[in-house]
Design an enzyme around this catalytic site. Sequence first.
Site, PDB file in Angstrom:
ATOM      1  N   GLU A  74       0.672  -1.035   0.102  1.00  0.00           N
ATOM      2  CA  GLU A  74       0.068  -0.150  -0.021  1.00  0.00           C
ATOM      3  C   GLU A  74       0.888   1.364  -0.203  1.00  0.00           C
ATOM      4  O   GLU A  74       0.702   2.213  -0.729  1.00  0.00           O
ATOM      5  CB  GLU A  74      -0.979  -0.146   1.063  1.00  0.00           C
ATOM      6  CG  GLU A  74      -2.262   0.696   1.052  1.00  0.00           C
ATOM      7  CD  GLU A  74      -2.801   0.342   2.387  1.00  0.00           C
ATOM      8  OE1 GLU A  74      -2.776  -0.782   2.987  1.00  0.00           O
ATOM      9  OE2 GLU A  74      -3.364   1.332   2.824  1.00  0.00           O
ATOM     10  N   ASP A  75       2.085   1.202   0.580  1.00  0.00           N
ATOM     11  CA  ASP A  75       2.566   2.391   1.022  1.00  0.00           C
ATOM     12  C   ASP A  75       3.947   2.642   0.341  1.00  0.00           C
ATOM     13  O   ASP A  75       4.479   3.607   0.150  1.00  0.00           O
ATOM     14  CB  ASP A  75       2.975   2.571   2.478  1.00  0.00           C
ATOM     15  CG  ASP A  75       1.761   2.904   3.336  1.00  0.00           C
ATOM     16  OD1 ASP A  75       0.478   2.820   2.894  1.00  0.00           O
ATOM     17  OD2 ASP A  75       1.907   2.465   4.520  1.00  0.00           O
TER      18      ASP A  75
END
Length: 629
Positions: A74-75
Amino acid sequence: MIDELIDEIKTYNKKSNLELIRRAYEFAREAHKGQKRISGEEFIEHPLETAKILAKLRLDDNSIIAALLHDVVEDTTISLKDIEEKFGKEVAELVDGITKITELKAKTSSTKQAESVRKMLVASTKDLRVIIIKLADKLHNMRTLEALNEERKKKVAKEAMEIYAPLAYRLGLASIKWELEDLAFRYLEPEIYKKFKEKVNRKRKQREKDVENLIDVLKEELGKHNLNPEISGRPKHFYSIYKKMKKKNYGFDDIYDLLALRVVTDNVENCYNIIGVIHNLWQPLHKHFSDYIANPKPNMYQSLHTVVVGPRKQSIEIQVRTKKMDEIAEEGIAAHWRYKDVISEKKFDRQLSWLKEILNLEKDKAKDFLEKLKIDLFGDNIFCYTPKGDLIELPKDSTPVDFAYAVHSDIGNKCMGARVNGNFVSLRYGLKTGDIIEILTSTKHVPSRDWLSFVRSAKAAERIRRALSLTGIPGRRFFTKEEEKKVNDSLLSVEKLNKAEIKFAKCCNVMPGDDIIGFKLSDKKAVVHKADCVNLIKIKRNKIKVKWVENFNVDVRLKVSALDRVGLFADILNTVASTGTNIKVAKAKSIGNDNAECELIINFTNLKNLREIIDRIYRIADVRKIRIE
Ligand code: MN
């Protein structure tokens, strides 16, 4: 820091691949390099702490590794493929599951539909461990909530209280549930929380002394009977005190002053012996004894509970349980995994057999668990969003027309087109969980008869028929062919008809063993009524003799209709399992308006047994009707 995690894992998993776990940690640290949390600490702290929570629950390597990597996709620029190459397919799937939850959650506008959000989270997750990792992730976020601004704090706390704590409860993860609730309570009701804390601090010393004295007295008494269990004072959770205060209109002191002990011993027999000793020592309060060992709660909780009057006339709540029960009570599903190979305590095993049935441990391991468990929890439904982020629950394979009617009849009636995730689609388009649907309406538009051929929800069909004034016309039945099966002919012997197709009449719900009468409809068809069915007055011709067969060997499909509630399915499965009967297939689904339908396929060899099981299921609370097929 990673060493703490490694040390924890060493305490319970001798076969752990510690090298791989270290590598996952280094990989995540590298990926998150330079990222900081709002609190100012390095980002890697978060996945590391999440992994530690899971290690406390003694989860397997892949769960721990997935926790370390859970925010990487996600990051950062790392892809799932990278993860799969380095850490294997299972880890990649777990990480993917966690990422998907975050994505799905982000589409939901508020927690006002908490129940639906919980359902969606579980229904869209393939592996139950994903939910456990998500809960650990949430717990760490809650522990570090202080750093966020007021508005965010309230939002995250509300979500924890309404969505994640109840999920933890359902999975039997009591320790996580309590902590989430207490943390959420702190941010949602800061004033009350502060008052509680002050009061507790003021009273702590006296309370600790009281508890210690009680433990000493009880230990000595039990010792005389050669019983030497572990006894501890139970902490009271703030939120549970608050809930009780509100529910029973008690003051804080009334609840907090109630002393609570937990007695943990090594076997079930001792539990009952200990309760006996306690009830001789201190007067039990009438009606306060509960035996959750013989009758486990749906989330697998087992324990004996009693309330007695102590030496200083104070009420004492006491729980007595085995070590295993204690672990299951605190850690639920997570503890269950540890015991999956243990076949020692037969009774315990039998009580969990329904769960094993779903788990099907030997063959599919935990992987298929959720695939099957989710049917129990939430049925075969999908979850779609309105453009505003409201969640709409629909039967599987629903179309935009079903969606439109689920939002509002008017929207359904005027529906002329739809966009799914921004693209125009046909009205027959099959929706999937996570889709965002925009319905295009026109005031001039009216429902088409054709819609009846593809809508999946009973509501849409009914509304379409109503709009077309077709109510008098026999409607399409919303069962698949598969479900419309005739009665299993090995259960009945019919006079004069060979290989006939026998059906039970709908009017009188025939149950095995009932007095029955048959009617010949054609050379190949017969229908069976109860002997005392009121409709028999109308039917005079073609009566034939039908008898129940006493011994057979067939798989019988039982369909149980009931009011939907938490634990219903578990109750049904437990009831059947407690008779030692083996269930071949067990499914359940919600069918709207708070109703549920459970389907069991069980191999029976005689009529008596079949009838007994049916009678037992009928006695379960909220069961309304059972049909056999
Ligand atoms: Mn996270």
